[in-house]
Design an enzyme around this catalytic site. Structure first.
Site, short mmCIF file in Angstrom:
data_model
loop_
_atom_site.label_atom_id
_atom_site.label_comp_id
_atom_site.label_asym_id
_atom_site.label_seq_id
_atom_site.Cartn_x
_atom_site.Cartn_y
_atom_site.Cartn_z
N SER A 161 89.27 86.17 67.09
CA SER A 161 89.30 87.20 66.19
C SER A 161 90.82 87.24 65.08
O SER A 161 90.70 86.55 64.82
CB SER A 161 90.00 87.91 67.38
OG SER A 161 91.79 87.34 67.89
N GLU A 173 80.75 75.53 60.05
CA GLU A 173 80.52 77.51 60.34
C GLU A 173 81.73 78.45 58.93
O GLU A 173 80.87 78.99 57.97
CB GLU A 173 81.07 78.14 61.41
CG GLU A 173 79.92 77.63 62.33
CD GLU A 173 80.43 78.43 63.88
OE1 GLU A 173 79.96 79.23 64.03
OE2 GLU A 173 81.35 78.50 64.34
N GLU A 232 92.91 88.97 64.65
CA GLU A 232 94.31 88.45 64.77
C GLU A 232 94.43 87.87 65.11
O GLU A 232 96.19 86.81 64.41
CB GLU A 232 94.88 89.38 66.57
CG GLU A 232 95.04 90.96 66.46
CD GLU A 232 92.85 91.48 66.66
OE1 GLU A 232 92.48 92.79 66.49
OE2 GLU A 232 91.71 91.54 66.74
N SER A 281 75.36 84.12 73.93
CA SER A 281 74.33 84.20 73.14
C SER A 281 72.96 84.02 73.55
O SER A 281 72.78 82.76 73.50
CB SER A 281 74.30 84.09 71.51
OG SER A 281 76.06 85.23 70.85
N GLN A 332 75.55 78.16 72.98
CA GLN A 332 77.16 77.85 72.58
C GLN A 332 77.77 78.34 74.28
O GLN A 332 78.04 79.66 74.47
CB GLN A 332 77.64 77.91 71.67
CG GLN A 332 79.06 77.52 71.59
CD GLN A 332 79.43 78.65 70.29
OE1 GLN A 332 78.80 79.68 69.78
NE2 GLN A 332 80.00 77.55 69.40
N GLY A 333 77.70 77.26 74.92
CA GLY A 333 78.89 77.78 75.56
C GLY A 333 80.89 77.45 75.83
O GLY A 333 81.34 76.30 76.22
N TYR A 334 81.71 78.43 74.82
CA TYR A 334 82.64 78.05 74.70
C TYR A 334 83.40 79.18 75.15
O TYR A 334 83.91 79.23 76.12
CB TYR A 334 82.98 78.23 73.33
CG TYR A 334 82.69 77.02 72.19
CD1 TYR A 334 82.19 75.77 72.68
CD2 TYR A 334 82.97 77.01 70.99
CE1 TYR A 334 81.42 74.34 72.16
CE2 TYR A 334 82.43 75.27 70.20
CZ TYR A 334 81.89 74.80 70.74
OH TYR A 334 81.57 73.62 70.29
N SER A 335 83.22 80.25 74.74
CA SER A 335 84.08 81.47 75.48
C SER A 335 83.78 81.17 76.61
O SER A 335 83.33 81.35 77.34
CB SER A 335 83.77 82.65 74.64
OG SER A 335 84.09 82.91 73.34
#
Length: 407
Positions: free
Chosen positions: A392, A253, A394, A170, A130-133
């Site tokens: 996160s 999810e 936060e 990942s 997965q290429g998100y962040s």
């Protein structure tokens, strides 16, 4: 894509759970079971082997439509299935390929994309990441900078030229394909200029750099795109409409982010550790400091499980789940960290020694030590990321404050 589902009574679910337990007891190799039980690393080959066994039983993608080897199970049956696998120390079953990109292609993919990719996911030919962040776009994903510019090749083929990088990817070191969010319109509002692309990891210009964490494991990577050409037909959905697709994946999810089954398995591990160790001449289970912390974790877990059940019942009744489900991720991720902290505290100094080889194969522990000790610190450090990945804590607190409490 709506389908009728098999209704489940309590009796039918009990029978089904027994069926799953019997299958796992027969099909899961003992060595793999022990590695998962002790928190050791499972290789890609071992994960693929287990997924093949599930596929032979028809249980690799039971939540997919029947046209794509799905089973038409109810939400309760799917949850029971996942829980039984986790409690039996089975490796991860679907991951990114089965749980993420598969459902996205079923919902949003073109017939050509479905016909090409879905069979290759089901026969385990394609491993996805997965290429998100990005380095400067994690929880604030809409600020991503990876750029995709459309151009026409001399032969008339339309492609996107992609430049940028993705991080915390990942298992990219194993992946055949990556699905990416890329910016295709720099003039639009942040969420409105993003597209969803499927990229072959063998494409010229792709580089993968390992990111080895403090736990010593190679889970994450940074993926670089240097003038990578991606055919326009590998875009899912309309151009600049990728944000809606990404959000639908996050909605998919939500109920799993509580990690109820995984928390149950890990808490059972802590109890097993305490049952085999002593402190000051007493079983660790009876020591007041341990018993107090263990009972607190039990109560938190049962409260979380009951909350998830209420959300599942609402979803089954047709209610749309809103941002309040963010509490599940908050509670589940913090709980799993506290469970692993207790495991390390229970095991004591034996968790401090670092032996990379001991993370791959069970070893005979030293006298007075537990077999759980070898990977305990690594497991604790891995779970530190659970309150960061997927948004996160936060950010989750801020969303709950604004969208649920109206603050």
């Amino acid at each position: 894509m709506s389908e009728s589902v098999i209704p489940d009574s309590e009796a039918s679910l009990r029978d089904f759970r027994s069926e799953v337990r019997a299958f796992v007891a027969q099909a899961l190799p003992h060595g793999v079971r022990e590695k998962v039980r002790l928190g050791l690393e499972v290789s890609k080959d071992e994960m693929i082997d287990w997924q093949r066994r599930l596929a032979e039983r028809g249980w690799l993608a039971p939540h997919w439509p029947r046209d794509w080897q799905g089973q038409g199970w109810s939400a309760e049956r799917r949850a029971a299935f996942q829980e039984e696998l986790v409690l039996a120390h089975a490796p991860e079953t679907g991951g990114i390929s089965i749980e993420m990109i598969g459902p996205i292609l079923i919902r949003y993919g073109t017939p050509a994309q479905q016909q090409y990719f879905l069979p290759r996911i089901l026969n385990l030919e394609h491993w996805w990441c997965q290429g998100y962040s990005e380095p400067n776009a994690g929880s604030d994903l809409a600020s991503l900078k990876t750029r995709a510019v459309r151009k026409t090749r001399p032969d008339g083929t339309e492609v996107y030229v992609v430049n940028g990088s993705k991080i915390w990817t990942s298992y990219a070191q194993y992946a055949d394909w990556i699905f990416c969010l890329v910016r295709t319109d720099t003039g639009a509002r942040a969420q409105q200029g993003i597209s969803f692309l499927l990229v072959d990891m063998r494409s010229p210009g792709i580089g993968v750099r390992p990111l080895v964490g403090i736990h010593g494991w190679h889970l994450f990577n940074q993926v670089f795109f240097d003038d990578v050409e991606v055919p326009v037909e590998n875009r899912v959905g309309d151009e600049n409409a990728g944000w809606a697709i990404a959000k639908s994946l996050l909605e998919h999810e939500r109920l799993n982010l509580a990690r109820v089954a995984e928390n149950r398995r890990r808490l059972a591990k802590v109890r097993a550790i305490a049952a085999e160790l002593e402190e000051s001449g007493q079983p660790l289970l009876l020591r007041p400091w341990f018993a107090r912390r263990y009972r607190e974790l039990e109560v938190r877990l049962e409260a979380l499980a009951a909350t998830v059940l209420r959300f599942r019942q609402r979803a089954r009744a047709g209610a749309r789940l809103g941002p309040e489900t963010g509490m599940l991720k908050l509670l589940g991720s913090r709980l799993i960290q506290d469970i692993e902290n207790l495991a390390v505290d229970a095991l004591g100094p034996g968790t401090l020694a670092y032996d990379r080889a001991a993370h791959f194969e069970p070893a005979t522990p030293q006298p007075g030590q537990s077999a759980y000790a070898a990977a305990a610190s690594a497991r604790r450090f891995v779970t530190r990321g659970y309150t960061i990945a997927g948004g996160s804590s936060e950010i989750q607190h801020e969303l709950l404050a604004k969208q649920v409490l109206g603050l």
